[in-house]
Design an enzyme around this catalytic site. Structure first.
Site, PDB file in Angstrom:
ATOM      1  N   ASP A   1      35.607  43.203  22.625  1.00 19.96           N
ATOM      2  CA  ASP A   1      35.703  44.228  21.591  1.00 19.96           C
ATOM      3  C   ASP A   1      37.142  44.687  21.379  1.00 19.96           C
ATOM      4  O   ASP A   1      37.434  45.397  20.429  1.00 19.96           O
ATOM      5  CB  ASP A   1      34.880  45.464  21.980  1.00 19.96           C
ATOM      6  CG  ASP A   1      33.418  45.145  22.078  1.00 19.96           C
ATOM      7  OD1 ASP A   1      32.931  44.439  21.188  1.00 19.96           O
ATOM      8  OD2 ASP A   1      32.779  45.590  23.040  1.00 19.96           O
TER       9      ASP A   1
ATOM     10  N   ASP B   1      29.198  48.156  19.588  1.00 19.66           N
ATOM     11  CA  ASP B   1      28.957  46.945  20.359  1.00 19.66           C
ATOM     12  C   ASP B   1      27.577  47.136  21.004  1.00 19.66           C
ATOM     13  O   ASP B   1      27.074  48.249  21.070  1.00 19.66           O
ATOM     14  CB  ASP B   1      30.043  46.822  21.426  1.00 19.66           C
ATOM     15  CG  ASP B   1      29.754  45.709  22.404  1.00 19.66           C
ATOM     16  OD1 ASP B   1      29.382  44.632  21.940  1.00 19.66           O
ATOM     17  OD2 ASP B   1      29.912  45.933  23.609  1.00 19.66           O
TER      18      ASP B   1
ATOM     19  N   ASP C   1      32.975  48.349  24.389  1.00 19.69           N
ATOM     20  CA  ASP C   1      33.451  48.426  25.764  1.00 19.69           C
ATOM     21  C   ASP C   1      33.987  47.104  26.297  1.00 19.69           C
ATOM     22  O   ASP C   1      34.740  47.096  27.246  1.00 19.69           O
ATOM     23  CB  ASP C   1      32.324  48.897  26.685  1.00 19.69           C
ATOM     24  CG  ASP C   1      31.343  47.796  26.966  1.00 19.69           C
ATOM     25  OD1 ASP C   1      30.987  47.088  26.005  1.00 19.69           O
ATOM     26  OD2 ASP C   1      30.947  47.625  28.126  1.00 19.69           O
TER      27      ASP C   1
ATOM     28  N   CYS D   1      38.764  62.784  49.655  1.00 18.80           N
ATOM     29  CA  CYS D   1      39.242  61.464  49.257  1.00 18.80           C
ATOM     30  C   CYS D   1      40.730  61.333  49.571  1.00 18.80           C
ATOM     31  O   CYS D   1      41.191  60.302  50.065  1.00 18.80           O
ATOM     32  CB  CYS D   1      39.068  61.231  47.757  1.00 18.80           C
ATOM     33  SG  CYS D   1      37.428  61.480  47.136  1.00 18.80           S
TER      34      CYS D   1
ATOM     35  N   CYS E   1      38.033  64.277  45.229  1.00 19.62           N
ATOM     36  CA  CYS E   1      38.148  65.571  45.885  1.00 19.62           C
ATOM     37  C   CYS E   1      39.151  65.497  47.028  1.00 19.62           C
ATOM     38  O   CYS E   1      39.762  64.470  47.261  1.00 19.62           O
ATOM     39  CB  CYS E   1      36.783  65.969  46.446  1.00 19.62           C
ATOM     40  SG  CYS E   1      36.196  64.797  47.675  1.00 19.62           S
TER      41      CYS E   1
END
Lengths: 58, 793
Positions: free
Chosen positions: B666, B444, B662, B48, B45
């Site tokens: 993988d 996975d 992930d 930040c 936002c």
């Protein structure tokens, strides 16, 4: 008929101006951060404008 | 509360670039100034932006810092002579940065396309304005004047906006091939030349508007297509970055010497400090430590190693210094093998030909032949070359694939928008085409079917006041188990008015737990032995205590950042809360199944897709999770190459596989599969290679994506059919010489609008099912930086 003499150039000029405005906006990086621009107006101390075209990668 | 609470995402610190990497990745701008682009997914936002820009510009050596909220990136300029602590500052603020994994500069093609669209839009609007006057009856000198002005506007436009097509047509012709751009270029050029000729001879019809409008529509389609196109992306670089640049080699005479990794020979003795990656496959000859083997097995639970254990290149040494003996050179090591595997898989992926390409390959020759036949027939029948050429041009123009050029990209753009509203980011438009053919899905386990995050399971057995104390103590630690306790208490007692528990002198003892004083008693939360005071903190004990096989139920969690805490749970007995050495409560943990996993798997099985689990974890853990989710097939203990082999075997059997994974391990499987998906929490490498990334936690994204893809596939086929039907109607009219510029303009715009309207139906079909929070989302395209929405809140 004679009205065309200035109406057509006027139409082309206006269209051309908006085209130029779009090109300028794109070149000066105004489309780089569409979300951020909306938030930045809320800051008190506005930072520098977006880096110029060609100087920064997205 | 601000959405920018620092440290909200405690898991994000992994993979932060080292200062060396940062300097290496920065671009020098001359004058000792360098610029670095960092991807910071935690940016949410406006606050930040301000926080980060202010914090960074306060650092010495930083010249400027600019946050881009749309792409979630920061561009920082700094003096090379004094590299500022950028990574530390950002991480400290709770915004861990990542280097880009793709060397993606500014997208010049997109900028060029947008400019061309703008120019041709301007020109077609103005020429159309003049043409409408001509159609509504302007004649004589006025018509000639309008034609001349149109010609003046059209000429530079065709030169500028047509570049994309000339280039592509020329490349195709030079390579002896034919593509859709060849008839476009011929049609536009001939139409312009013919119209000039007619204008010179005071003719009634000029095709200036048709040529320019054609370019305009085609460019819109081309721009959408470019947004959805697969970027030349490669995860190999990201993987290669895991290889350390060198290691300290211990010479036989005892001297130490830093050597680059490719000069390390088999038999060399290496010293690896805690926190370093292992450079080559090796055998441990001294020391004991825990290794993060997520690269090998996908399990981020540290594995204890000691003398005589073998270690693989790319794994991370977490807790103690190790002395290794290299057993392979860098090029023969595990990591190099992974990189080769990925390269092979990425090379094989380009085989897919997109529907649009297949259609145009068949379409282009048909258009040419029809125009040619029209020319010859009219020349023979009428004997008037001017009329014959005019009709041939009309055929070329009217068959030019405005609608066809829009048919596929517009659907993909609309589908991508629907997906991003539900938190799925499309990285490759053609993936949606491929997904419609999927008939098998492989998951996975850790991090994909499960959250990879420990969850307290025996809370009902624990006295509420003890739980509160443990939570207060645990909340001050960043260890995953402490955090799990704190999280549990926070969720359970949101409305409780119990006074907050406070401690004095809280200290965390790495590898053991956390302790604090309260009301004169010493409270300890951590390893049972330590909490009861039977073990003392002693470097030797750490080594011994962590050694031995860890069996920790099904609990596996992402702990590679919390190196020191590894030893604690590796002992396998959960955590204990003790007061002055007396047991107060025991805590047991297990990994949470990802929300929606069971529903997603059921949905996939209902639609006749086979589901299986490919995991690097132990057989028992896989059996348990397969049982809970009702998956019949699973393969446990697979190395990355094993997963690839399994996918290749399925592919050879004619199956089309979707891989959802992930982990680093993988990554090769993701690139070998027909289509791939990764959660936003995935390792950078996996996220980069996957076709789609889902940002929310729920696995129901998987059937949803397949569903949307199938709808999109249907619409694409409809659109292509519409475009063909249009041609079947329009071509005979053009062939008979009945097409005037007015009819051409109406037909072209009409078919394009029809195709767009049909594509937009995809949005409407989404309204029937409730869509969750369509908040600020990108409309279209490829936003590599956006992947954090599911992770940090």
């Amino acid at each position: 008929m004679s009205v065309l003499v200035y109406l057509i150039p006027a139409a082309l000029l206006l269209g051309g101006a908006s085209l130029a405005a779009f090109m300028w906006a794109m070149k000066s990086g105004q489309y780089e951060d569409l979300d951020g621009a909306g938030e930045r107006i809320l800051f008190d101390d506005a930072g520098p404008l977006a880096p110029k075209h060609g100087e920064t990668a997205r | 509360m601000s959405c920018c609470a620092p440290g909200a995402d405690i898991n994000a610190a992994s993979g932060a670039p080292s200062p060396d990497e940062l300097l290496h990745a920065a671009r020098s701008l001359g004058d000792g100034v360098a610029q670095i682009e960092l991807s910071v997914p935690a940016i949410h936002c406006g606050a930040c932006i301000q926080k980060l820009e202010q914090a960074l510009s306060r650092l010495d050596g930083v010249i400027s810092a600019r946050v881009n909220l749309s792409t979630r990136r920061i561009s920082i300029r700094f003096r090379q002579s004094a590299p500022p602590p950028i990574v530390e500052t950002l991480t400290g603020l709770g915004y861990p940065p990542h280097l880009f994994d793709e060397a993606e500069g500014k997208d010049r093609t997109l900028a060029e396309l947008l400019r061309s669209v703008a120019v041709s839009g301007f020109a077609s609007g103005n020429i159309m304005l003049l043409s409408v006057s001509v159609w509504s009856g302007a004649d004589g000198a006025t018509r000639d004047l309008f034609h001349w002005i149109s010609a003046l506007i059209a000429f530079p436009t065709l030169l500028y906006a047509g570049r994309t097509f000339y280039r592509s047509a020329w490349q195709a012709l030079r390579a002896g091939r034919m593509n859709m751009d060849v008839p476009i270029v011929i049609g536009v050029a001939l139409a312009y030349a013919m119209s000039i000729y007619d204008t010179l001879h005071h003719g009634q019809h000029a095709y200036f508007d048709a040529g320019v409008t054609l370019l305009f529509f085609l460019l819109i389609g081309r721009t959408f297509d470019h947004l959805m196109r697969d970027r030349a992306r490669s995860a190999v670089l990201g993987l290669a970055r895991l290889a350390p640049r060198g290691a300290i080699v211990l010479a036989p005479d005892g001297s130490r010497d830093y050597r680059p990794v490719n000069e390390i020979e088999t038999g060399d003795r290496l010293l690896i400090a805690a926190g370093e990656r292992i450079p080559v496959d090796a055998r441990v000859i001294g020391g004991a430590s825990d290794l993060d083997c997520s690269l090998v097995s996908g399990e981020s639970r540290p594995q204890p190693v000691g003398p005589a254990s073998t270690v693989r290149a790319g794994t991370l040494n977490l807790t103690g210094p190790l002395t290794l003996e290299a057993s392979a050179r860098a090029t023969d090591s595990f990591l190099a093998e992974m990189v080769r595997m990925m390269e092979a898989a990425e090379g094989g992926r380009t085989r897919y030909r997109r529907i649009a390409d297949r259609v145009s390959a068949f379409y282009a020759p048909v258009v040419h032949l029809t125009a040619l036949v029209a020319f010859i027939v009219w020349l023979v029948m009428g004997g008037d070359w001017h009329q014959a050429l005019t009709i041939a041009i009309a055929v070329l123009i009217i068959t030019c694939p405005c609608a066809l050029g829009l048919a596929v990209p517009i659907v993909q753009v609309v589908a991508a928008r629907r997906l991003i509203e539900r938190g799925v980011m499309v990285r490759d438009g053609s993936a949606m085409e491929r997904l419609t053919e999927i008939d098998a899905v492989a998951f996975d386990k850790t991090g994909t079917l499960t959250m990879g995050q420990p969850r307290l399971v025996n809370a009902p057995d624990i006295a509420p006041d003890m739980l509160l104390i443990a939570a207060a103590l645990g909340g001050q630690s960043r260890h995953p188990l402490s955090q799990a306790i704190a999280r549990h208490a926070a969720a359970g007692d949101a409305g409780s008015d119990a006074p907050p528990v406070s401690f004095d002198a809280v200290t965390e003892v790495p590898g053991f737990g956390i302790e604090g004083w309260r009301d004169g008693s010493l409270w300890r939360l951590g390893r049972p032995g330590w909490a009861l005071g039977q073990e003392t903190v002693d470097q030797e004990t750490v080594g011994q205590a962590t050694f031995g096989q860890a069996t920790f139920g099904q609990a596996t969690f992402d702990n590679d950042k919390d190196a020191a805490g590894a030893a604690w749970f590796a002992s396998g007995s959960g955590a204990m809360l003790a007061r002055d050495g007396r047991e107060c409560a025991r805590f047991a943990f297990e990994d949470t199944v990802r929300p929606g996993a069971a529903a997603a798997i059921q949905a996939l099985q209902r639609t006749g897709k086979s589901v299986e689990i490919l995991s690097g974890d132990t057989e028992a853990a896989c059996r348990d999770i397969a049982g809970r989710l009702d998956v019949q097939q699973y393969a446990a203990g697979l190395l990355p190459s094993g997963k690839v082999a399994r996918i290749n075997a399925m592919t050879q059997a004619g199956r089309k596989m979707l891989m959802v994974g992930d982990g680093l391990n993988d990554a090769p499987a993701l690139s070998a599969a027909y289509a791939s998906m990764a959660p936003a929490t995935a390792a950078d490498v996996g996220r980069n290679i996957a076709d789609l990334v889902f940002l929310r936690d729920s696995l129901e994204a998987v059937p949803f994506v397949i569903d949307v893809s199938e709808q999109a596939g249907k619409l694409i086929r409809q659109n292509i059919a519409l475009a063909l039907v249009y041609n079947i109607i329009a071509v005979p009219i053009a062939f008979l010489g009945l097409v005037t510029p007015l009819i051409a303009a109406v037909a072209m715009s009409g078919s394009s609008i029809l195709v767009i309207a049909n594509a937009l139906r995809l949005l409407r079909s989404g309204e029937r099912s409730p869509t969750a929070k369509p908040d600020r989302v990108p409309v279209v395209g490829h936003y590599p930086g956006r992947y954090s929405e599911g992770g940090a809140t």
